[in-house]
Each structure stands twice: as structure tokens, then as C-alpha cells.
Design a protein around this motif. Structure first.
Motif, PDB file in Angstrom:
ATOM      1  N   SER A   1       0.811  -1.217   0.000  1.00  0.00           N
ATOM      2  CA  SER A   1       0.000   0.000   0.000  1.00  0.00           C
ATOM      3  C   SER A   1       0.845   1.267   0.000  1.00  0.00           C
ATOM      4  O   SER A   1       0.548   2.226  -0.728  1.00  0.00           O
ATOM      5  N   SER A   2       1.915   1.305   0.791  1.00  0.00           N
ATOM      6  CA  SER A   2       2.742   2.512   0.848  1.00  0.00           C
ATOM      7  C   SER A   2       3.441   2.761  -0.475  1.00  0.00           C
ATOM      8  O   SER A   2       3.591   3.908  -0.912  1.00  0.00           O
TER       9      SER A   2
ATOM     10  N   LYS B   1      -7.565   1.250  -0.688  1.00  0.00           N
ATOM     11  CA  LYS B   1      -6.872   1.228   0.597  1.00  0.00           C
ATOM     12  C   LYS B   1      -7.474   0.157   1.497  1.00  0.00           C
ATOM     13  O   LYS B   1      -8.694   0.076   1.660  1.00  0.00           O
TER      14      LYS B   1
ATOM     15  N   SER C   1      -7.252  -0.989   5.239  1.00  0.00           N
ATOM     16  CA  SER C   1      -6.764  -0.661   6.587  1.00  0.00           C
ATOM     17  C   SER C   1      -7.786  -1.123   7.620  1.00  0.00           C
ATOM     18  O   SER C   1      -8.865  -1.608   7.275  1.00  0.00           O
TER      19      SER C   1
ATOM     20  N   LYS D   1       6.192  -5.624   7.915  1.00  0.00           N
ATOM     21  CA  LYS D   1       6.567  -4.255   7.551  1.00  0.00           C
ATOM     22  C   LYS D   1       5.336  -3.353   7.506  1.00  0.00           C
ATOM     23  O   LYS D   1       5.400  -2.181   7.871  1.00  0.00           O
ATOM     24  N   ARG D   2       4.236  -3.911   7.045  1.00  0.00           N
ATOM     25  CA  ARG D   2       2.998  -3.123   7.016  1.00  0.00           C
ATOM     26  C   ARG D   2       2.560  -2.780   8.440  1.00  0.00           C
ATOM     27  O   ARG D   2       2.089  -1.669   8.711  1.00  0.00           O
TER      28      ARG D   2
ATOM     29  N   LYS E   1       4.528  -2.295  10.909  1.00  0.00           N
ATOM     30  CA  LYS E   1       5.449  -1.254  11.390  1.00  0.00           C
ATOM     31  C   LYS E   1       5.280   0.057  10.635  1.00  0.00           C
ATOM     32  O   LYS E   1       5.900   1.057  10.989  1.00  0.00           O
ATOM     33  N   ARG E   2       4.479   0.030   9.554  1.00  0.00           N
ATOM     34  CA  ARG E   2       4.206   1.225   8.750  1.00  0.00           C
ATOM     35  C   ARG E   2       5.488   1.862   8.202  1.00  0.00           C
ATOM     36  O   ARG E   2       5.705   3.067   8.319  1.00  0.00           O
ATOM     37  N   GLU E   3       6.348   1.029   7.632  1.00  0.00           N
ATOM     38  CA  GLU E   3       7.585   1.543   7.064  1.00  0.00           C
ATOM     39  C   GLU E   3       7.280   2.403   5.843  1.00  0.00           C
ATOM     40  O   GLU E   3       6.562   1.976   4.938  1.00  0.00           O
ATOM     41  N   PRO E   4       7.810   3.619   5.783  1.00  0.00           N
ATOM     42  CA  PRO E   4       7.476   4.540   4.685  1.00  0.00           C
ATOM     43  C   PRO E   4       8.239   4.213   3.399  1.00  0.00           C
ATOM     44  O   PRO E   4       9.258   3.523   3.424  1.00  0.00           O
TER      45      PRO E   4
END
Length: 404
Positions: free
Chosen positions: A312-313, A324, A326, A390-391, A393-396
Motif C-alpha cells: 500500500s505505501s 486502501k 486498513s 513491515k505493514r 510497522k508502517r515503514e514509509p
């Protein structure tokens, strides 16, 4: 200007490197736009020089390196780059408006230039690679007074560190595209071109390269590189602006050649893994085929859901359309969906595929093949759970985009 003076004058010129973040992302197409740029010293497509250097018999034998032998080994190894009639994989035996031409340089002249240039300095991978590019440009009759950069296509991201040992500080441009389209295009084109590549290993390795993308470069290379979207290059509204941005980043002036995909000044129609049906349909159809491959129809609903959730990011960063996903419900749903085989895995571990496997092969070979199929399936599952983490952790996604 003699050879030593020429080498001294261009020795400080910067290098710009082209790589592909995933298969079928258009890095060869981007390189072909620079083919006739008067301010650039480049070569005929990607050049896996450091692979050659590490395996070279001339380089690795005990004793002094003989310049003539090294040059002859290089010419023999890369003959298809010097005489494109032999480069049928990249379809450079079908150049020109009529797709009936090839591009050949005078090998005897190239060899003479390269031997003299290599002999002028210590024989190292850096000096020899630079000499290869200079000899190639000399053979073409280029005007070196205009040159501002070397442009080198490494093709694959893992090859960057070895190159940067020789040319630290090089700028890097990575080509990218919608990962969903890239996965479908890369797997299906390789399978169509070579049926032996339609196997569980190819399913996993293609997907792994696609989902890892170019963000793996950000921590190590920081501001040294930029990304270019393949879709932007073919956008009628912003295509020119993107091309101008690429030139500015590379440190050269914009040139009309940036609208012509050529090798040796002859029109290029794409490699042999591209659909042959497009070649006779005109340039507009050819360009359309690059960016659209009906992935929406070819991927399953679960496949598309997981791409949207896990990447997604990345999809949002590049502005690709997606829904999206979430909230707790989608996290639970994605977790449950990950073990479901994707559309290409089903071809190898689905009930029909397994029945066919045991019906057409002996028990021993069938079990061995089954283990292999399950192995790559499990690797894909673990890969997806890593992306799931990773999702969480919300890595940008931080890569800067040129143009667009």
C-alpha cells in the motif's frame, strides 16, 4: 589529442547508472533514449562488465595481464554488443523502420583503440571499463569536447555495490512500474519466450524481485538515486517533462533524441520477450503494450487484495490506483489470505497440476518435483509474512521520483 590526454580529460567525468527495480520495468527502453545523446558516453545496452572481469581467464591467470589478450577476450565475450546481428534476445537484429537492420561497429578499429587505451594505464576493472566506453565512442566518431557524463546500465540492483567500488559517488536512476503489471509481465513474457522458465522457482523469484522493489536501496544510497516510472515516460501529458527531469538529474541538456528509442541510431522495437504481434501495429500500439498487460484480469481477487494491502505505501507513493485496505478487519483478512496460492502457484500445486504430475511421471521423480514446488510456495508465504510485518510497522516509502 593523444590517448593519454583524452583519458586524463575524461577521467573526472561523473557516472550515471541505470538499474531495473524489477523485471520488465523499461530500463532498456530508457537507456535507448540516450543512445544518440551527444553529451553522453555510453554503450550498446546493459554491460555486465564486472561479471566478465571476475570470471576472465586473462585477468585471473597467474602473471601479468596481456592487454591484447584481455581485449580479445572482451570482444569475443561481448561480440553481440558490437555486432547486433547476434543480439537476437534484445531483438537488435531487427532494428530500423522496416525491422530489417542491425548495427555493427568496426571491430578492428574498436580493438585498436581499446588496446592502446588499456596499455596507457594500470590494468584495473575501473580503468578497463572506462577505456571500453571511450574506445566505443571513438569508434563511432563522437566529439569528446561535448561529453559530460558516462552512462552505464547495470540492469540489476544487486550489482550496484561492486560498481561503486570503482566509481564511488555515481548517480543512480532506477526504472519502476506498477508492481502488479510488472509481476504479470515478467513471469508471462519469460514463460512465453522459454517454456523451461515456466516453473515454481520462476514464480517465486519473479514475485520476490517485484515486491522487494527499489526501496531496498534507500538506506544505503540515500539521496544518490532517483526513480522513474515507466508509465510516466509514455504519458502524453507529462512524458516530455519526465524526460527533461531525467536529463537534468544526469547533468546533461535535454535533446530531441529523448523521444526516439534507438540503438546505433536505428529504431528499436523492444526485446524478443515482448509480444511479437505488436511490432506490426505501429509505435502507438507498441508503447501501449509496454504499460498495460491486463493484469487486472489475470490476477485473482485474492492476489490483487494482497498486493493492495502489502504494498500500500509503495502504490500510494507512486500514485498507482488501488483500494486502501486498513483497519483490524483487513489485517486479519490479509493474514488469512497469505497462505492461499497465487494464480501462478496454482498451476503447479493446484489439484489438477498435482494429478497431472503423478500421472505423467514416476513416483520418485514426482515426489522430488512436489517437494520443490512446495519449497518455493513456502518461500513465497514467508516473503508475504515479512511484508505483512513491515505493514504493521508502517515503514514509509521514501524514494524521490523524477518528473511526474
Amino acid at each position: 589529442m593523444n590517448d593519454r590526454s583524452l583519458l586524463e580529460s575524461i577521467d573526472q567525468l561523473p557516472w550515471c547508472v541505470l538499474v531495473a527495480s524489477q523485471g520488465r520495468s523499461g530500463v532498456d527502453f530508457l537507456h535507448s533514449l540516450f543512445d544518440s545523446h551527444p553529451q553522453i558516453i555510453t554503450f550498446n545496452g546493459f554491460l555486465l562488465f564486472h561479471d566478465f572481469w571476475e570470471k576472465s581467464r586473462t585477468v585471473n591467470h597467474q602473471g601479468d595481464i596481456v592487454s591484447e589478450d584481455l581485449v580479445d577476450e572482451f570482444v569475443g565475450h561481448f561480440i553481440h554488443k558490437l555486432r547486433t546481428r547476434y543480439d537476437f534476445v534484445e531483438r537488435k537484429d531487427k532494428l530500423g523502420d522496416g525491422q530489417d537492420q542491425s548495427f555493427d561497429i568496426d571491430i578492428s578499429v574498436f580493438r585498436s583503440h581499446l588496446i592502446r587505451l588499456v596499455s596507457e594505464r594500470e590494468i584495473t576493472s575501473r580503468n578497463v571499463l572506462q577505456s571500453v566506453y571511450v574506445a566505443y565512442a571513438l569508434t563511432l566518431g563522437d566529439d569528446f569536447s561535448e561529453k559530460r557524463i558516462f552512462l552505464h546500465q547495470l540492469h540489476q540492483i544487486p550489482k550496484i555495490p561492486l560498481f561503486l567500488k570503482d566509481f564511488p559517488g555515481s548517480r543512480i536512476v532506477t526504472m519502476t512500474r506498477d508492481p502488479r503489471a510488472a509481476y504479470v509481465s515478467s513471469y508471462e513474457h519469460h514463460a512465453l519466450y522459454n517454456s523451461l522458465k515456466a516453473n515454481p522457482a520462476r514464480v517465486y523469484k519473479t514475485l520476490a524481485r517485484v515486491v522487494k522493489g527499489e526501496n531496498v536501496m534507500e538506506p544505503e544510497y540515500g539521496d544518490a538515486y532517483r526513480a522513474v516510472k515507466l508509465e510516466d515516460l509514455h504519458d502524453k501529458d507529462i512524458g516530455e517533462g519526465v524526460r527533461r527531469s531525467i536529463c537534468a538529474w544526469a547533468g546533461v541538456d535535454f535533446h530531441p533524441c529523448m523521444f526516439e528509442s534507438t540503438w546505433g541510431g536505428l529504431k528499436w522495437w523492444g526485446d524478443r520477450m515482448s509480444s511479437s504481434a505488436v511490432y506490426d501495429s505501429g509505435e502507438e500500439a507498441f508503447e501501449k503494450s509496454i504499460t498495460k498487460n491486463k493484469w487486472q484480469e489475470k490476477l485473482s481477487w485474492v492476489d490483487k487484495y494482497l498486493f493492495e494491502f502489502l504494498l500500500s505505501s509503495r502504490l500510494a507513493h507512486y500514485g498507482y490506483p488501488f483500494r486502501k485496505r486498513s483497519g483490524p478487519f483487513n489485517f486479519v483478512l490479509a493474514f488469512l489470505f497469505i497462505p492461499i496460492p497465487n494464480v501462478y502457484e496454482w498451476r503447479f500445486i493446484g489439484p489438477t497440476a498435482l494429478f497431472s504430475l503423478f500421472r505423467n511421471n514416476g513416483l520418485g521423480s514426482s515426489i522430488q518435483e512436489l517437494v520443490l514446488r512446495i519449497y518455493y510456495y513456502l518461500r513465497r508465504v514467508l516473503l508475504y509474512f515479512g511484508l505483512f510485518w513491515k505493514r504493521l510497522k508502517r515503514e514509509p516509502y521514501r524514494i524521490r521520483i523524477l518528473g511526474g
